[in-house]
Structures are given as structure tokens and as C-alpha cells.
Motif scaffolding. Structure first.
Motif, short mmCIF file in Angstrom:
data_model
loop_
_atom_site.label_atom_id
_atom_site.label_comp_id
_atom_site.label_asym_id
_atom_site.label_seq_id
_atom_site.Cartn_x
_atom_site.Cartn_y
_atom_site.Cartn_z
N ALA A 107 13.12 -0.33 -42.18
CA ALA A 107 12.80 -0.27 -40.75
C ALA A 107 12.62 -1.67 -40.18
O ALA A 107 13.10 -1.96 -39.07
N VAL A 108 11.94 -2.55 -40.91
CA VAL A 108 11.74 -3.92 -40.44
C VAL A 108 13.08 -4.64 -40.32
O VAL A 108 13.37 -5.28 -39.30
N GLU A 109 13.92 -4.53 -41.35
CA GLU A 109 15.21 -5.22 -41.33
C GLU A 109 16.14 -4.66 -40.26
O GLU A 109 16.84 -5.41 -39.58
N LEU A 110 16.14 -3.34 -40.10
CA LEU A 110 16.98 -2.74 -39.06
C LEU A 110 16.51 -3.14 -37.66
O LEU A 110 17.33 -3.39 -36.77
N THR A 111 15.21 -3.23 -37.47
CA THR A 111 14.67 -3.65 -36.17
C THR A 111 15.07 -5.09 -35.86
O THR A 111 15.52 -5.40 -34.74
N GLU A 112 14.92 -5.98 -36.83
CA GLU A 112 15.31 -7.38 -36.63
C GLU A 112 16.80 -7.49 -36.31
O GLU A 112 17.21 -8.22 -35.41
N SER A 113 17.60 -6.72 -37.04
CA SER A 113 19.04 -6.74 -36.81
C SER A 113 19.40 -6.17 -35.45
O SER A 113 20.28 -6.70 -34.76
N LEU A 114 18.72 -5.11 -35.04
CA LEU A 114 18.99 -4.52 -33.73
C LEU A 114 18.69 -5.52 -32.61
O LEU A 114 19.44 -5.62 -31.63
N VAL A 115 17.62 -6.28 -32.75
CA VAL A 115 17.29 -7.31 -31.76
C VAL A 115 18.43 -8.33 -31.67
O VAL A 115 18.86 -8.73 -30.58
N GLU A 116 18.95 -8.77 -32.83
CA GLU A 116 20.02 -9.76 -32.86
C GLU A 116 21.31 -9.20 -32.26
O GLU A 116 21.97 -9.86 -31.46
N VAL A 117 21.66 -7.97 -32.64
CA VAL A 117 22.89 -7.36 -32.15
C VAL A 117 22.80 -7.11 -30.65
O VAL A 117 23.77 -7.29 -29.91
N ARG A 118 21.62 -6.72 -30.16
CA ARG A 118 21.43 -6.52 -28.73
C ARG A 118 21.63 -7.83 -27.98
O ARG A 118 22.24 -7.87 -26.92
N ARG A 119 21.13 -8.94 -28.53
CA ARG A 119 21.30 -10.25 -27.90
C ARG A 119 22.79 -10.62 -27.85
O ARG A 119 23.28 -11.13 -26.86
N VAL A 120 23.52 -10.34 -28.94
CA VAL A 120 24.96 -10.61 -28.96
C VAL A 120 25.65 -9.79 -27.87
O VAL A 120 26.49 -10.30 -27.12
N ALA A 121 25.29 -8.51 -27.78
CA ALA A 121 25.91 -7.64 -26.78
C ALA A 121 25.61 -8.13 -25.36
O ALA A 121 26.51 -8.16 -24.50
N LYS A 122 24.37 -8.52 -25.10
CA LYS A 122 24.01 -9.03 -23.77
C LYS A 122 24.79 -10.31 -23.45
O LYS A 122 25.30 -10.48 -22.34
N SER A 123 24.88 -11.20 -24.43
CA SER A 123 25.59 -12.46 -24.22
C SER A 123 27.07 -12.22 -23.95
O SER A 123 27.64 -12.76 -22.99
N ARG A 124 27.68 -11.38 -24.77
CA ARG A 124 29.11 -11.11 -24.59
C ARG A 124 29.37 -10.33 -23.31
O ARG A 124 30.35 -10.57 -22.63
N GLY A 125 28.47 -9.41 -22.99
CA GLY A 125 28.62 -8.66 -21.74
C GLY A 125 28.54 -9.55 -20.52
O GLY A 125 29.30 -9.41 -19.56
N ALA A 126 27.61 -10.50 -20.54
CA ALA A 126 27.47 -11.44 -19.42
C ALA A 126 28.72 -12.30 -19.29
O ALA A 126 29.19 -12.56 -18.18
N ARG A 127 29.27 -12.73 -20.41
CA ARG A 127 30.47 -13.56 -20.37
C ARG A 127 31.67 -12.74 -19.91
O ARG A 127 32.53 -13.23 -19.19
N LEU A 128 31.73 -11.48 -20.30
CA LEU A 128 32.82 -10.60 -19.87
C LEU A 128 32.76 -10.39 -18.36
O LEU A 128 33.78 -10.45 -17.67
N THR A 129 31.57 -10.18 -17.84
CA THR A 129 31.38 -10.00 -16.40
C THR A 129 31.83 -11.25 -15.65
O THR A 129 32.47 -11.16 -14.61
N THR A 130 31.52 -12.42 -16.19
CA THR A 130 31.91 -13.68 -15.57
C THR A 130 33.43 -13.81 -15.56
O THR A 130 34.02 -14.21 -14.56
N VAL A 131 34.08 -13.46 -16.67
CA VAL A 131 35.54 -13.56 -16.76
C VAL A 131 36.19 -12.59 -15.79
O VAL A 131 37.11 -12.94 -15.07
N VAL A 132 35.70 -11.34 -15.75
CA VAL A 132 36.28 -10.34 -14.87
C VAL A 132 36.11 -10.71 -13.40
O VAL A 132 37.03 -10.62 -12.61
N SER A 133 34.91 -11.15 -13.04
CA SER A 133 34.66 -11.49 -11.63
C SER A 133 35.37 -12.79 -11.23
O SER A 133 35.67 -12.99 -10.07
N GLY A 134 35.61 -13.65 -12.21
CA GLY A 134 36.28 -14.92 -11.92
C GLY A 134 37.80 -14.82 -11.94
O GLY A 134 38.49 -15.74 -11.54
N ALA A 135 38.32 -13.68 -12.38
CA ALA A 135 39.79 -13.51 -12.49
C ALA A 135 40.45 -13.31 -11.15
O ALA A 135 39.93 -13.00 -10.16
#
Length: 97
Positions: free
Chosen positions: A69-97
Motif C-alpha cells: 500500500a505504501v509503495e503503490l501510494t508513492e507510485s500513484l503520486v509520481e504517476v499522477r504528477r507525470v500525467a499532469k505534466s504531460r497533460g499540461a504540455r499537451l494542452t499547450t501544444v494543442v492550443s498553440g497549433a
């Protein structure tokens, strides 16, 4: 010059605050962040497999479940941060296109 949005990095500051990079990409820190994100996703895949194995065995201990549970929680936090970062960059690319 391109309008560059800050990139959420896959690590936090020493006091737990999010770190950002303002760059057009391709630099050392961008590549380092890409590599760290990929490593975090690979580790998450491994934890999913571990969880499946532990649950399939149906003979886990309380300690094993707690650690998982501890390891899955830590990993979920990291994966969520990756998703937020990539999502923000995707939004920037789409809106800038």
C-alpha cells in the motif's frame, strides 16, 4: 521566440513544493525529466505486477499488504504528477497549433 509554459518536473523541492522548468525542451534538464518520468512509469508497472502476484497468492501478511500500500501510494503520486505534466504540455501544444 516561442511562448513557453512552465513544465512540472517529476520531482519536488526539498520542502515538498513542485518544481517547474521554463524551457523550449531538448535541454539537459528536459531530457533528465523525461528519463525520470519513464523510470517512474516502469516502476509503477512493476508494482502493479507485484500487487497482482501478492493478491493472486491469497496468503499475504499484514506487513506485505502495508508495504504494498505504501509503495503503490508513492507510485500513484509520481504517476499522477507525470500525467499532469504531460497533460499540461499537451494542452499547450494543442492550443498553440
Amino acid at each position: 521566440m516561442m511562448d513557453v509554459s512552465p513544465r512540472l518536473l517529476p520531482w519536488s523541492s526539498l520542502d515538498g513544493k513542485p518544481c517547474y522548468l521554463v524551457s523550449e525542451g531538448g535541454g539537459f534538464l528536459s531530457r533528465m525529466a523525461d528519463e525520470m518520468e519513464e523510470a517512474q512509469l516502469v516502476l509503477a508497472d512493476g508494482l502493479i505486477e507485484d500487487a497482482r502476484r501478492v493478491f493472486a497468492a491469497r496468503n499475504w501478511t499484514a506487513g506485505e499488504l502495508h508495504l504494498l500500500a505504501v509503495e503503490l501510494t508513492e507510485s500513484l503520486v509520481e504517476v499522477r504528477r507525470v500525467a499532469k505534466s504531460r497533460g499540461a504540455r499537451l494542452t499547450t501544444v494543442v492550443s498553440g497549433a
